[in-house]
Structure formats: C-alpha cells, structure tokens
Design an enzyme around this catalytic site. Sequence first.
Site, PDB file in Angstrom:
ATOM      1  N   ILE A 245       4.173  14.869   8.996  1.00 25.13           N
ATOM      2  CA  ILE A 245       4.675  14.662   7.491  1.00 25.13           C
ATOM      3  C   ILE A 245       5.468  15.908   7.194  1.00 25.13           C
ATOM      4  O   ILE A 245       6.695  16.029   6.758  1.00 25.13           O
ATOM      5  CB  ILE A 245       3.785  14.155   6.447  1.00 25.13           C
ATOM      6  CG1 ILE A 245       2.933  13.027   7.134  1.00 25.13           C
ATOM      7  CG2 ILE A 245       4.150  14.209   5.186  1.00 25.13           C
ATOM      8  CD1 ILE A 245       1.664  12.682   6.000  1.00 25.13           C
TER       9      ILE A 245
ATOM     10  N   LYS B 111      10.577   7.538   5.848  1.00 26.06           N
ATOM     11  CA  LYS B 111      11.787   7.178   6.744  1.00 26.06           C
ATOM     12  C   LYS B 111      13.040   6.810   6.226  1.00 26.06           C
ATOM     13  O   LYS B 111      14.202   7.089   7.176  1.00 26.06           O
ATOM     14  CB  LYS B 111      11.448   6.107   7.685  1.00 26.06           C
ATOM     15  CG  LYS B 111      10.498   6.437   9.015  1.00 26.06           C
ATOM     16  CD  LYS B 111       9.676   7.278   8.721  1.00 26.06           C
ATOM     17  CE  LYS B 111       8.681   7.666   9.701  1.00 26.06           C
ATOM     18  NZ  LYS B 111       7.442   8.353   9.156  1.00 26.06           N
TER      19      LYS B 111
ATOM     20  N   GLY C  42       0.728  -1.208  -0.187  1.00 22.87           N
ATOM     21  CA  GLY C  42      -0.180  -0.013  -0.059  1.00 22.87           C
ATOM     22  C   GLY C  42       0.911   1.146  -0.052  1.00 22.87           C
ATOM     23  O   GLY C  42       1.799   1.239  -0.236  1.00 22.87           O
ATOM     24  N   VAL C  43       0.077   2.351   0.367  1.00 24.48           N
ATOM     25  CA  VAL C  43       0.674   3.675   0.268  1.00 24.48           C
ATOM     26  C   VAL C  43       1.937   3.596   1.206  1.00 24.48           C
ATOM     27  O   VAL C  43       2.892   4.214   1.196  1.00 24.48           O
ATOM     28  CB  VAL C  43      -0.381   4.790   0.619  1.00 24.48           C
ATOM     29  CG1 VAL C  43       0.431   6.141   0.923  1.00 24.48           C
ATOM     30  CG2 VAL C  43      -1.430   4.917  -0.533  1.00 24.48           C
TER      31      VAL C  43
ATOM     32  N   ALA D 154     -11.969  -4.140  -6.652  1.00 25.41           N
ATOM     33  CA  ALA D 154     -13.004  -4.847  -5.863  1.00 25.41           C
ATOM     34  C   ALA D 154     -14.251  -3.965  -5.674  1.00 25.41           C
ATOM     35  O   ALA D 154     -14.081  -2.650  -5.192  1.00 25.41           O
ATOM     36  CB  ALA D 154     -12.523  -5.581  -4.550  1.00 25.41           C
TER      37      ALA D 154
ATOM     38  N   ALA E 281      -0.495   3.969  10.299  1.00 24.91           N
ATOM     39  CA  ALA E 281      -0.395   2.432   9.799  1.00 24.91           C
ATOM     40  C   ALA E 281      -0.737   1.520  10.953  1.00 24.91           C
ATOM     41  O   ALA E 281      -1.244   0.473  11.060  1.00 24.91           O
ATOM     42  CB  ALA E 281       0.894   2.244   9.165  1.00 24.91           C
TER      43      ALA E 281
ATOM     44  N   ASP F 167      -7.627   3.339   7.671  1.00 23.75           N
ATOM     45  CA  ASP F 167      -7.995   4.762   7.175  1.00 23.75           C
ATOM     46  C   ASP F 167      -9.434   4.729   6.794  1.00 23.75           C
ATOM     47  O   ASP F 167      -9.807   5.947   6.703  1.00 23.75           O
ATOM     48  CB  ASP F 167      -6.970   5.053   5.932  1.00 23.75           C
ATOM     49  CG  ASP F 167      -5.465   5.547   6.686  1.00 23.75           C
ATOM     50  OD1 ASP F 167      -5.363   5.165   7.735  1.00 23.75           O
ATOM     51  OD2 ASP F 167      -4.950   5.898   5.712  1.00 23.75           O
TER      52      ASP F 167
ATOM     53  N   HIS G 255      24.440   1.947  32.099  1.00 16.93           N
ATOM     54  CA  HIS G 255      25.105   3.376  32.260  1.00 16.93           C
ATOM     55  C   HIS G 255      26.174   3.192  31.404  1.00 16.93           C
ATOM     56  O   HIS G 255      27.064   2.351  31.161  1.00 16.93           O
ATOM     57  CB  HIS G 255      25.601   3.313  33.600  1.00 16.93           C
ATOM     58  CG  HIS G 255      26.371   4.671  34.091  1.00 16.93           C
ATOM     59  ND1 HIS G 255      26.038   6.113  34.021  1.00 16.93           N
ATOM     60  CD2 HIS G 255      27.668   4.881  34.104  1.00 16.93           C
ATOM     61  CE1 HIS G 255      26.890   6.723  34.100  1.00 16.93           C
ATOM     62  NE2 HIS G 255      27.929   6.143  34.078  1.00 16.93           N
TER      63      HIS G 255
END
Lengths: 473, 473
Positions: B188, B56, B45-46, B119, B323, B315, B447
């Site tokens: 974004i 990213k 998908g997107v 579909a 996501a 969505d 540490h």
Amino acid sequence: MVVGEISQERDLVIIGGGPGGYNAAIRAAQLGLEVTLIETEDMGGVCLNKGCIPSKVWTHAAKKNAELVHLKELGIHTGNTSFDIKKLMAYKTKVTDQLRSGVEALCKANKIELIEGKASFLTEDRIGVENGHQFDVYVFKQAIIATGSTTKYPAELSGNSSRIFLSYEIFELPHLPEHLIIYGSDYISLEIASSYASFGSKVTILMREDEDFLFDKSINKELKRLLKRKKIQVKKQVVIQAVEETEKDIRITFADDKQTKQTVEGTHLVAIGEKKPNVNELGIGRLGMKQTDKGSIVINHRMQTSLPSIYAIGDVTEGPLLAVKAIKQGKAAVESIAGGNPEVDLTFLPVVAHTIPPIASVGLTEKEVHDHGLVARISQFPIGSNGYAMISNQRDGFIKVITDTRNDLILGVHMIGEGAVELSAVFVQLLEMAGKEEDVIFPNYAHPSMNEGLMEAVESLIGHAIHITPQKQ
Amino acid sequence: MVVGEISQERDLVIIGGGPGGYNAAIRAAQLGLEVTLIETEDMGGVCLNKGCIPSKVWTHAAKKNAELVHLKELGIHTGNTSFDIKKLMAYKTKVTDQLRSGVEALCKANKIELIEGKASFLTEDRIGVENGHQFDVYVFKQAIIATGSTTKYPAELSGNSSRIFLSYEIFELPHLPEHLIIYGSDYISLEIASSYASFGSKVTILMREDEDFLFDKSINKELKRLLKRKKIQVKKQVVIQAVEETEKDIRITFADDKQTKQTVEGTHLVAIGEKKPNVNELGIGRLGMKQTDKGSIVINHRMQTSLPSIYAIGDVTEGPLLAVKAIKQGKAAVESIAGGNPEVDLTFLPVVAHTIPPIASVGLTEKEVHDHGLVARISQFPIGSNGYAMISNQRDGFIKVITDTRNDLILGVHMIGEGAVELSAVFVQLLEMAGKEEDVIFPNYAHPSMNEGLMEAVESLIGHAIHITPQKQ
C-alpha cells in the site's frame, strides 16, 4: 568475380541472420560449436527490420493514441493532440537500430563469425559466398538454411503505383493515408487496419473469397463488431476486377459477397501478399535437395533436409510462417547437431493479433473441437465483468474456454481483450501441461486483475463464475 | 429499540458483504443454498469502496501519467498537460459505484436476501440484526463471519490533524499534496508513493525499524534504485520521536538507521496502519468462540470456527489480509457447507504491487530457499533485453527465477517490470502445477512479447538465454 583459390574450413555455417538464424547461431555457440553466420542484408532479418518489430511499434503507438480519450476521465488533461507519423517512423528506426546492434553485439560476444554476402551451395559440404567482386568458398561440416521468405504481390495486383504497398511496406509511407484500403484478412491486415484507424485514417478491409479472420468463430464475430464500431468497413468475398489509379486516389472494382459489382475509392492500398520461401538462389536444386511443390524445403524432426549435412529452419520449411517457429526450429537444429535430441512441437502455437483490443488464441477452436468429434464445455467470460477492466475502462471482448467433458481437459483458450497477448503464456502453459478446469480454479490470482477473468471463464463452464448472472452462464 | 418478537428462520447467514462475503453468498446460491447477506455499510466492503479498487484507479492513472513523456517519441503530441486529482476522484467514484451496483445486481439475480444492519450473535444458531430502531432476530443453520478488518493508526501517531491520513484515506484529499510523507513499507505504501510521485508530489518514505520492502532481496534492491531515480527518498530504520504540525506543514522528528536525529517536513503524512479483525461487536466472546491473542478467529481447514455452525473467512481469520484469501475462503466455506470437500492452499499466493514498474512475486524468495537448505539455480533476465520492452520503452526491472538443482523444479518467480501483475498468473500456474525448467523452455510464445522474457530467464539458469551476453549468464 574472383573465385577464391582455397576453400576455407568451417564447422557450422548458418545462412540467414533473421530470428531463426541468429537464435540458432547463439545457441550453437552456447553449446560450444564454432559458428559462421552469413547474412546478405541486415542482421535480424525481415522480422526485426521490417515486419514483427516495426508492426508492433505501430500497434503500440496506436494503442497509446486510442487511450488519449481515456486520459481525460483520469484527470490527465492534454492540450490539442496530434499525431506525427514521421516521428513514429524515426522511433521505429531507433528501436530497430538498437535491436539490430544488440544482436550484432551478442554475436560478437558469442564469438560468432559474421560474413556478409550471398550464399549458395556448391556441393553437400561446400558453399560459396559472393560479396561484390569477392567470392569465397567454405567447406562445412553442417549448414543450416535460414533464409526466410519474401512476400509477393497477389497475382491480381501489382506495385506499379506509388499508392499501392505490399504488406509491411506501408510503414514507409511518410504521411497518414486519408483512406487506406487493405486487401487481406490475416493478423498483419488486422494490425495495419487497427493502427491506421487509431491514427485517424479511414480504413476499409477487403477480404478475399472464402476468407474469414483467422480465429475462433466467436472471436471473429466480436472482432467484426468492434471493427464496425470503429467505422472500419469490412467487405467480404471480394473478387477484384479492376484497379485504376487517378491523380488523387485509387479505385478498386470488385464483386462482393452478393456478387454485386462494387467500387471502393481510397487514397492508398496495401496488399497482404503471400510469402514464398527464399530458396531459388541457394543452389539447392542442383544438389537434389527435396522440396515441396511450393518450393518449401522438406525436413525431418531433426530439421535435417534430404541432404544429411544440411538443415533448414523457419519460413523456408513448411508450416506456419512465424518467427516463433523459426526460433524454435533454429535452437532445435543446433541442439540436434550438438548431439541432443530436441523436440519441436507447434501444436500449441499462440496465434495473436495486436489489434485494439488484442487477440490471442491457443489450442482448438470450437469448430476444430466439433470436427474432432469431441464433446466440449464452452464458456465466454465478458471482459467488462472484470474489476480491473472497469478500472482501466478497457471493457471490450471476452475470454472463451473450451474443455473436454470426458476429463475436464482444457482444449482451447481464445481471448479478445486488453492484455490478451501477454496472458497467452498462461493459455500456452495450461495446454502444454495438460491443465484441467480445476488447475485454473484452484490457484490464487492477484485481485483485481485480468487473471481473475480467466479463472471466471473456467468457473463459468460449470455455472460458477461469480460475476456473471445465473441466466447467462 | 424494538426487539423483534418472533425470530425468523434462515438457512445460511453471511455477515459482511466484502469480497469474501459476496463471493461466498453468490457461490452458495450457485450451489442451491438459500442465502441471507447482512451488511452494515456499502456492499463490496473496504476492498471495493476504499482499498483495492480505489488504489488501483490511482496506480492506473499514475501509470498513464508517467507514459506522457513516451507519447512524444511515438509522435503523439499532447501539448501542455496537467493533472486534476478531483477528476480522478470522480472517476474513482464512478468505477466503485458501477462495481458496487454490479455486485448488488448479481446478488439480486442470484436471489440472495440482502439485509442492512449490524449483526451480533445471540447464541450458536441465533443472530440479531440492528438497524436504527429495528432489531430482528434470525435463527440460522450456518453462519459465515466475513466482517473484515479495520486499519488502526500506529500507536506513535494519531489522526488529530487534517494533514495526517490513515492508509487509503489519503485518496480523499481533494488536492495534490506538495510533499507527501509515507510511514510504511508494504505494498500500500509503495502504491501510494508511486502514484503521488507520478502525479507530481514530492514523496518521502519512512520505513519502520527492522522493516524492508516485502519482496525478494534483489527485487527490493532494484525497487530502491528505481525509487531513487524518481527522487523518492527512502529513510530506513525510522523511530518516530515527534510529530509537530505548523500552519503550512507537518514536521516529523525521528532517529534514522545511523541513530542520528533527523527531521523531515512535508505537507501531508499518510500512516500505513495495522489491520485489526472486526470481531468486537459480533458477540462471539460471550459464545466462547476461539480467538487468537490478537483477536483473529481460529478456523479449521473447512473454515469452521470452534462453534461448528459458524464459519469465518478473510481478514477476521489468521494469515495474509488480502482480498484473494477472503474470496478463496468464502467459496471454500460454502462449498464445505454444501457438502463438498474444498481445499484452500495459500502457498503460492501472488504478492504484487502496482508500482511503476509493477512487482509480482510467487513462491520462495532467495532467502527462503537458503533458509530451507535447498541448493538452487538462480537467474535474472533484464527486462531491457526483451524486444517488446524496447518497443514500449519500458525497460526497467528483471525477471528472477529460482529452481531446485536436484530436480529442476521451479521454486519461485519474482518480477519487477512492466506487465508483472498479469504475468503472475503464469508464475502461479508453473508453481501450482510443479513446473520444471523444461516446462517453460519447451512451449512457444508470441514474438515479440514479454512472455519471451520469462522463457529467457529460465534459459539463463543454464547459460542458454539468447539475449544475455555469455559473461553475464
């Protein structure tokens, strides 16, 4: 030497300004106690000035150096790259100087009295501090011993050579060793090996008889595979027979795991020595303070020694010789002195190594689970199956999760892979809060992120990891 | 178009192969269901192909590019460096190709039937799939709608220019924009701004009327300070009045927060558009499936639509368009179909931005705490006071913790600083497991590490952070 005629009165005297000592001092000030901190060398101790911090400067630089190849595929073109260890040494000094002055400034802001000198107990409530020709005596209500430990050369070696270094001392070598031999297998050995290999040295690890790396067996195995790929040789079951120095190098003769005589020639040798508690000059022997056969000071759950007015924390006591333990005990000791009822529990102490990729381990290993007679579910999620790992092209390693089949309780989390050290806080939280499988699966994690790798490792326990093929779960 | 004469029988049909759809499909297979997955474009998908993953890759490369200055002080000399965005684009394609074939391979290994095509529902248990001249009809027991959303241009703008881009489309521009104007303020927008600024573009952010960045107010403030330092201009309360294109640039005329008319000229504009659910071609209108005014499909806690055989996730439903939500709902929908009783709780959804430094926020903000009438303890631990941050010289930002004074419960954790995204799993765990102040203070952390920063942020709530001066706690 002039002996002070009058002994001065103090409330709480802390001997040693390492992480344990200075954390204790500041927490004591926060709790309203009057604090005197005695340090004979640099504030911050071995950890800040020579050990934990410098070694992490090394591993950090090594990581960045190893990433240079990756930069090209990201479109970041560099000219010819080169590494200048003298600049790194200067950077290390800058960082440790800043951290040390930071600690000094914090002590000042917390109105902690700093005394430079060497302390030794005269009685259960009197301590002498020697500084050059000066000798002052202080009467105290409570004292905390936080003098740490000193690394000693292994008996079979000595430092009578400019080519032989003891643990962190290697960071003082002002050029890159051509071939560095490391005698040891703990996290310090691994961090030194990983760093120098990344900088371009040839590296050989000599593992003592009956030693293995200190993690879960599958992590150890993956670590060996990755070391091999980096051409870092690991010799097992090493019994050193001779160390000879020539003009150009150093030759170690040893029996190996097949009891065959072998030699390895390197330009430098770093020996990871055993740490011994710094207790000999404290005068605690004459006070009858209880010590173990190895010299460690015996303490109770309040960090109190056998002399009720004197407490001890960190490397002078038994248990793991780690800053995190000293810090925890230091805070607990003063909270106890201030009337609190603190608890120090080292069950879920993270064991980490800043290798490339790093390692973090919390809770029971697979072997410990079996030794305890527990029936466990065990999974391994390969880092390479995680989306963020593909983006950053840091695909080595895995996250291993062990849970109890009776109640789904998480027993141990072991990770070798990018981000392991910072993710270890999640492992720690899950174990401390008695987390179950569902507690990892239920929440929402940023996408894409390595956090999802931990979730999938847990999902994989019941064959439900999305990004592992059914056959491999 | 040939209409298939016989309708074929299927158990579970999932429409859409984005993160929600493919996670649902694989989990369904794991639960023993027969699954058919219908996708009209690329698997993943997107999110995988255009959004989450490519962005990213950009932010990752931007981070590495920004680190080049730091390499020098570590002794890593790089010579002259330059950035080639075409190589980054190729790398992005490599990563998305690998991830997409990974998903395809996983579907195959899980024996998921993949059907390419568009579909649309014919009845409550029949769906048609169109692919070129082919039209097949399937009868299903259950279906899941996971068709996601499409970003639309803001009404005041349009894409009738080679200089104007819609959200992620900017990643297709095969050269560095000289001056990139970003119209938006969400994560974004911030990731695009941070990336291009790091690569060397001049960047201006135009924030819409009544908008602010989406984090806790103190994070927003620190973010603005850091953007300013990077010379990224932020214009507030922008009302666009005109967009003109010249041969060399694009000119935006707008009223600003002082209602003064301003213009900004840039070489390119990226407009962050609103996402609209992809529901129009599904034929759900004629089935009478319940939708909101904005077109989102209404679902119950089992992800079931108003037509019991049809589920919807991600969505196309209400709530955050992320996501992570789609994945969670996807798994829950099939678990529900398989007879389970799953729960989706988005209360502690991490909100992150891969800026430099990154931001992660979980739980209540300071404002929300006040709006709920809660009395809270609030602290901020500066990243620069952490030892590991000094080693890596990534000192910007802070960790903010908010707890409830009545019971010490952690209400929110907000971080801007290196490592925030991966550390967010700790914040999530603490909130999900109803962690209290003591739960963060009690455990042992590696540490040096940034984990200690979180601990100190919590210690600071009661004036007990060691590395903050008493006056500042």
